[in-house]
Design an enzyme around this catalytic site. Structure first.
Site, PDB file in Angstrom:
ATOM      1  N   ARG A 159      -1.804  -0.691  -8.572  1.00 60.28           N
ATOM      2  CA  ARG A 159      -3.213  -0.417  -8.266  1.00 60.28           C
ATOM      3  C   ARG A 159      -3.328   1.110  -8.139  1.00 60.28           C
ATOM      4  O   ARG A 159      -2.556   1.717  -7.396  1.00 60.28           O
ATOM      5  CB  ARG A 159      -3.609  -1.073  -6.947  1.00 60.28           C
ATOM      6  CG  ARG A 159      -5.053  -0.736  -6.535  1.00 60.28           C
ATOM      7  CD  ARG A 159      -5.260  -0.886  -5.037  1.00 60.28           C
ATOM      8  NE  ARG A 159      -5.305  -2.260  -4.577  1.00 60.28           N
ATOM      9  CZ  ARG A 159      -4.895  -2.621  -3.356  1.00 60.28           C
ATOM     10  NH1 ARG A 159      -4.378  -1.742  -2.525  1.00 60.28           N
ATOM     11  NH2 ARG A 159      -4.982  -3.875  -2.980  1.00 60.28           N
ATOM     12  N   ASP A 204       0.849  -1.204   0.000  1.00 62.81           N
ATOM     13  CA  ASP A 204       0.000   0.000   0.000  1.00 62.81           C
ATOM     14  C   ASP A 204       0.879   1.246   0.000  1.00 62.81           C
ATOM     15  O   ASP A 204       2.027   1.207   0.426  1.00 62.81           O
ATOM     16  CB  ASP A 204      -0.860   0.039   1.273  1.00 62.81           C
ATOM     17  CG  ASP A 204      -2.010  -0.961   1.215  1.00 62.81           C
ATOM     18  OD1 ASP A 204      -2.321  -1.464   0.129  1.00 62.81           O
ATOM     19  OD2 ASP A 204      -2.594  -1.231   2.284  1.00 62.81           O
TER      20      ASP A 204
HETATM   21  P1  FDA Z   1     -15.011   8.479  -3.612  1.00 63.93           P
HETATM   22  O1  FDA Z   1     -14.450   8.924  -2.307  1.00 63.93           O
HETATM   23  O2  FDA Z   1     -15.129   9.479  -4.694  1.00 63.93           O
HETATM   24  O3  FDA Z   1     -16.398   7.774  -3.360  1.00 63.93           O
HETATM   25  C1  FDA Z   1     -17.230   7.341  -4.416  1.00 63.93           C
HETATM   26  C2  FDA Z   1     -18.398   6.621  -3.826  1.00 63.93           C
HETATM   27  O4  FDA Z   1     -17.956   5.414  -3.205  1.00 63.93           O
HETATM   28  C3  FDA Z   1     -19.093   7.399  -2.708  1.00 63.93           C
HETATM   29  O5  FDA Z   1     -20.054   8.270  -3.210  1.00 63.93           O
HETATM   30  C4  FDA Z   1     -19.682   6.275  -1.888  1.00 63.93           C
HETATM   31  O6  FDA Z   1     -20.858   5.816  -2.484  1.00 63.93           O
HETATM   32  C5  FDA Z   1     -18.627   5.202  -1.981  1.00 63.93           C
HETATM   33  N1  FDA Z   1     -17.634   5.275  -0.882  1.00 63.93           N
HETATM   34  C6  FDA Z   1     -16.372   5.721  -0.943  1.00 63.93           C
HETATM   35  N2  FDA Z   1     -15.761   5.603   0.250  1.00 63.93           N
HETATM   36  C7  FDA Z   1     -16.678   5.104   1.083  1.00 63.93           C
HETATM   37  C8  FDA Z   1     -16.665   4.767   2.466  1.00 63.93           C
HETATM   38  N3  FDA Z   1     -15.581   4.930   3.230  1.00 63.93           N
HETATM   39  N4  FDA Z   1     -17.797   4.274   3.009  1.00 63.93           N
HETATM   40  C9  FDA Z   1     -18.913   4.084   2.261  1.00 63.93           C
HETATM   41  N5  FDA Z   1     -18.987   4.374   0.939  1.00 63.93           N
HETATM   42  C10 FDA Z   1     -17.885   4.886   0.363  1.00 63.93           C
HETATM   43  N6  FDA Z   1      -5.495   4.932  -0.194  1.00 63.93           N
HETATM   44  C11 FDA Z   1      -4.192   5.225  -0.013  1.00 63.93           C
HETATM   45  O7  FDA Z   1      -3.848   6.380   0.211  1.00 63.93           O
HETATM   46  N7  FDA Z   1      -3.248   4.227  -0.094  1.00 63.93           N
HETATM   47  C12 FDA Z   1      -3.582   2.941  -0.376  1.00 63.93           C
HETATM   48  O8  FDA Z   1      -2.705   2.086  -0.453  1.00 63.93           O
HETATM   49  C13 FDA Z   1      -4.955   2.622  -0.567  1.00 63.93           C
HETATM   50  N8  FDA Z   1      -5.350   1.356  -0.842  1.00 63.93           N
HETATM   51  C14 FDA Z   1      -6.664   1.121  -1.217  1.00 63.93           C
HETATM   52  C15 FDA Z   1      -7.040  -0.131  -1.639  1.00 63.93           C
HETATM   53  C16 FDA Z   1      -8.330  -0.352  -2.093  1.00 63.93           C
HETATM   54  C17 FDA Z   1      -8.730  -1.709  -2.557  1.00 63.93           C
HETATM   55  C18 FDA Z   1      -9.267   0.722  -2.114  1.00 63.93           C
HETATM   56  C19 FDA Z   1     -10.651   0.535  -2.635  1.00 63.93           C
HETATM   57  C20 FDA Z   1      -8.903   1.957  -1.641  1.00 63.93           C
HETATM   58  C21 FDA Z   1      -7.621   2.164  -1.165  1.00 63.93           C
HETATM   59  N9  FDA Z   1      -7.240   3.403  -0.671  1.00 63.93           N
HETATM   60  C22 FDA Z   1      -5.907   3.662  -0.468  1.00 63.93           C
HETATM   61  C23 FDA Z   1      -8.271   4.410  -0.316  1.00 63.93           C
HETATM   62  C24 FDA Z   1      -8.521   5.363  -1.459  1.00 63.93           C
HETATM   63  O9  FDA Z   1      -7.404   6.189  -1.666  1.00 63.93           O
HETATM   64  C25 FDA Z   1      -9.754   6.257  -1.176  1.00 63.93           C
HETATM   65  O10 FDA Z   1      -9.535   6.991  -0.009  1.00 63.93           O
HETATM   66  C26 FDA Z   1     -11.036   5.477  -1.016  1.00 63.93           C
HETATM   67  O11 FDA Z   1     -11.114   4.416  -1.911  1.00 63.93           O
HETATM   68  C27 FDA Z   1     -12.268   6.410  -1.232  1.00 63.93           C
HETATM   69  O12 FDA Z   1     -12.284   6.924  -2.523  1.00 63.93           O
HETATM   70  P2  FDA Z   1     -13.098   6.273  -3.744  1.00 63.93           P
HETATM   71  O13 FDA Z   1     -12.158   6.128  -4.837  1.00 63.93           O
HETATM   72  O14 FDA Z   1     -13.751   5.029  -3.327  1.00 63.93           O
HETATM   73  O15 FDA Z   1     -14.146   7.331  -4.256  1.00 63.93           O
END
Ligand code: FDA
Length: 309
Positions: free
Chosen positions: A181, A130
């Protein structure tokens, strides 16, 4: 504002002591955390596997401050790898360098990660490193390059679209064969290092996704991986992939345990490869605070659960 508060709390020892000691908060956190033990995590993997989803196990615990803790964390990962390999479940593992000693010493961390990645290589298992806050990016890439030079190819990185530097970093590591990723980024970063506006982070995610799809990511033979719950963004990325001549299975989507479960099933039905990151362990507090920071609406879920309970 709420995001900043939760990111502050994720690092505050006093908040951790207070909230973790409270049984009710433990049970509410179970929405995002599969449990405190490896057995509970393996059970969660089996359930997801049965639904056609792959998993990656993340043993929670960040920023250790002593050599003994860092070595113990690496030992925990060795145990995870053994269990995955023995049980035949469809899972790999994800780890954080601060958990394996990066903030104690780079050399200590390198030794720990080498142990873990070597053992994983013996049973053909992939390890994802990560990405943490910006102070760790150079050392994380350097460590990946060191492992690579030793012939350890079963290891990949996570890049964050909120950082200005990611485009350049990606341009460097993809031709070197790095399995990436892409995610948006979960830490609090200053405006001179990261896009402060969410719209810009999302737009940059798509731009970077296109470079992963259109060559750089594909040429080294690995599926581009997108770690996001953003259904609109994923629709645009998958449509672009189709236009670029990729099959649905050529795109891999990673999501977190307990988030967008319905969307995970929908993607599997549409032919995408989906992997769910299953976080587990006793040290769940910072992880949980970051999930609340990402979506303040989760706070209402917490409040509702408390009154319902
Ligand atoms: P965004 O925040 O734009 O959300 C889009 C939609 O997804 C929201 O409207 C909601 O519906 C849903 N959603 C998002 N987060 C949610 C939550 N917490 N609870 C409920 N619903 C939610 N970061 C990092 O800095 N280093 C890393 O190594 C990783 N590794 C990682 C692995 C994996 C498999 C994932 C999915 C994410 C990470 N992250 C991460 C976290 C990433 O950077 C980010 O903070 C989160 O995924 C939230 O952003 P989204 O891209 O999901 O979209």
């Amino acid at each position: 504002m709420l995001r900043s508060i939760f990111l502050y709390l994720s690092k505050a020892r006093w908040a951790r002591r207070l909230i973790v000691s409270w049984n009710l908060s433990r049970s509410v956190a179970r929405r995002f955390v599969a449990g405190e033990t490896l057995d509970q995590a393996i059970q969660a993997v089996r359930t997801l596997n049965a639904a056609g989803l792959n998993a990656t196990l993340d043993h929670l615990g960040e920023s250790v401050t002593t050599e003994a803790e860092a070595v113990r964390s690496a030992d925990d990962y060795l145990a995870i790898i053994s269990r995955i390999c023995e049980s035949g479940i469809r899972s790999n593992a994800s780890l954080k360098l601060s958990q394996l000693g990066l903030n104690v010493s780079y050399e200590l961390c390198r030794g720990n990660v080498q142990r873990v990645v070597r053992q994983a290589a013996e049973c053909g298992l992939f390890i994802r490193i990560d990405m943490e806050d910006t102070s760790t990016v150079d050392r994380t890439i350097e460590l990946w390059r060191t492992l690579r030079k030793e012939g350890l190819v079963n290891v990949g990185l996570v890049f964050q679209s909120y950082l200005y530097r990611t485009e350049k970093d990606m341009g460097a590591v993809l031709p070197e064969g790095c399995r990436l990723r892409l995610c948006k980024g979960a830490y609090k970063e200053p405006a001179d290092l990261a896009y402060p506006k969410k719209a810009d982070v999302d737009a940059q995610f798509f731009t970077l996704a296109v470079s992963m799809l259109e060559g750089l990511g594909r040429r080294n033979g690995f599926r581009p991986v997108f770690g996001t719950h953003d259904a609109n963004l994923l629709t645009r990325i998958r449509a672009h992939a189709e236009r670029a001549g990729l099959a649905p299975r050529d795109v891999e989507v990673h999501m977190l345990y307990g988030i967008q479960r319905g969307e995970q099933d929908r993607l599997v039905t549409a032919g995408a490869v989906v992997r769910v990151l299953i976080a587990y362990g006793a040290y769940w507090f910072p992880w949980y605070m970051r999930r609340l920071a990402e979506r303040p609406a989760n706070v209402w879920f917490v409040v509702r659960s408390m009154f319902a309970g």
